[in-house]
Design a protein around this motif. Sequence first.
Motif, PDB file in Angstrom:
ATOM      1  N   GLU A  65       0.828  -1.206   0.000  1.00  0.00           N
ATOM      2  CA  GLU A  65       0.000   0.000   0.000  1.00  0.00           C
ATOM      3  C   GLU A  65       0.866   1.262   0.000  1.00  0.00           C
ATOM      4  N   ARG A  66       1.929   1.263   0.814  1.00  0.00           N
ATOM      5  CA  ARG A  66       2.775   2.452   0.895  1.00  0.00           C
ATOM      6  C   ARG A  66       3.569   2.662  -0.395  1.00  0.00           C
ATOM      7  N   ARG A  69       1.254   4.002  -3.034  1.00  0.00           N
ATOM      8  CA  ARG A  69       0.891   5.393  -2.798  1.00  0.00           C
ATOM      9  C   ARG A  69       1.985   6.346  -3.285  1.00  0.00           C
ATOM     10  N   SER A  70       3.183   5.865  -3.353  1.00  0.00           N
ATOM     11  CA  SER A  70       4.292   6.709  -3.820  1.00  0.00           C
ATOM     12  C   SER A  70       4.385   6.760  -5.340  1.00  0.00           C
ATOM     13  N   ARG A  72       3.265   7.455  -9.220  1.00  0.00           N
ATOM     14  CA  ARG A  72       2.526   8.500  -9.913  1.00  0.00           C
ATOM     15  C   ARG A  72       2.350   8.113 -11.374  1.00  0.00           C
TER      16      ARG A  72
END
Length: 475
Positions: A65-66, A69-70, A72
């Motif tokens: 998840e982390r 999230r980073s 793009r």
Amino acid sequence: MIMRHLVAENDRDTFLAQAQDALDKLEEHPAITGVSSGVQQHLTDLTDPVRKQTVRLGFERPRLERLARSLRLKMAEHDVDPADLSMSGLGYANLLFIATVVLELQHARESELTLFLVEEPEAHLHPQLQAALMEFLIEQAEMSVRDDNEGPAGRIQVIATTYSPNLASAVKTENVVVVRPAASSGAGTAVIPLAEIPLEREERRKIDQYLDVTRSELLFARSVILVEGIAEAVLLPVLARHCVLTGSSPSEQQNRRTFRGVTVINVGSVDFKPYIKLLLHEVNGSRLADRLIVITDADPELTADEKKTKKKDPKAGDAAGTTPPDGDSAEPQVDSDEDATVATEDENADKIQYNRGSDLENLRTELGVGAEVFHISEAPHTLEADLLVPGSNNHIVLGKAYLDQHPKSQRQWGEIVGSNSPARTFYVRLRNSKQLISKGQFAHDVARRIADGHQFECPDYLIEAVAASVRRSTL
């Protein structure tokens, strides 16, 4: 969520392990070890007298998840380096978002039914992209259908809400549900599945072919005017604005604004029945249209004498005519010997369905609606002829439009205007020769002059149609 759906579990584990290794190596960078050393020095001074503490700066154990999230998403035109989404248009950004969500549909086969809800997919998309998107959504639904004897059906149902006639025209009426305020008093919503309107197979096929981007506006309209051809579609709005709804009182100004919201649809034929049934048949207590006006022509039969054709002298040539006056200030002259065209009898003229007004009244009775909902305006002859309103000076504007197409036909126009019944005479000549005028161009030329301020009177049957469309019986 997308990575969980798209990436296999083994690949996710490998991805996380590699991320951990990379972070472990990154912790050895001087930027990190230097900070750790500096903090450790001060911490030692503070803790050594009692109980010495050791500090180490490091990354948290990576989780999917982390890491996700980073990430793009970047995008750009083909052969251009992808850039931040802020550099792309909102429409393409929306498509990118839809594309990512669609990835989840790959796992729809694990369920009996998956609903894919899309709110206003047309936002910020030009018409071609709207069509491509709708085709894509339809394909997703169609490809999902499979035999469920050996597992879940895996069916996908796409429900898209839209205000776009582009999208509405891309699907068959059987797949369209209209949501609108309930017809009854009080708050509420009416749901009208077009599949439940009892249209014959041929009628539904005709409507599906008819509803292109322009005409599919009738699915969104509350007040609709159906006309036979392009001439009525061009002239009616101009006549309404410049000849009918011309007052300055608050109520008359409101009428003009109301007429702006009326949808004028060119059916392109005299076969109004399928569209009337579509708009006025009641489903779940409501209809598509609150108000329907149909403008049609009576197209009366010609007498035997009127059907006679007039032969042009092939030796006459164009030299017999004279040049019309310059400009639009002079009235049409009648000193030319040239006929605009050779009158040839239309062999199919007698096949026209006469008394269409009475047929429409019968249909109105069958549908159980009154004249306040379904108004019928019938021209005594046909539009072009009935624009010659008795006692008016309309022949000046009409004559100029006629001579735009036939500059050396002043004599013929003079015969029409000088007859006992100019409208009937013009109608007879129109019936006897389809080539007498180009009706579309004639309408544009007349509309241009009316809009430019030339005096013109609107025929009564069109005044009634405009009045009915703004919900008033008289003006």
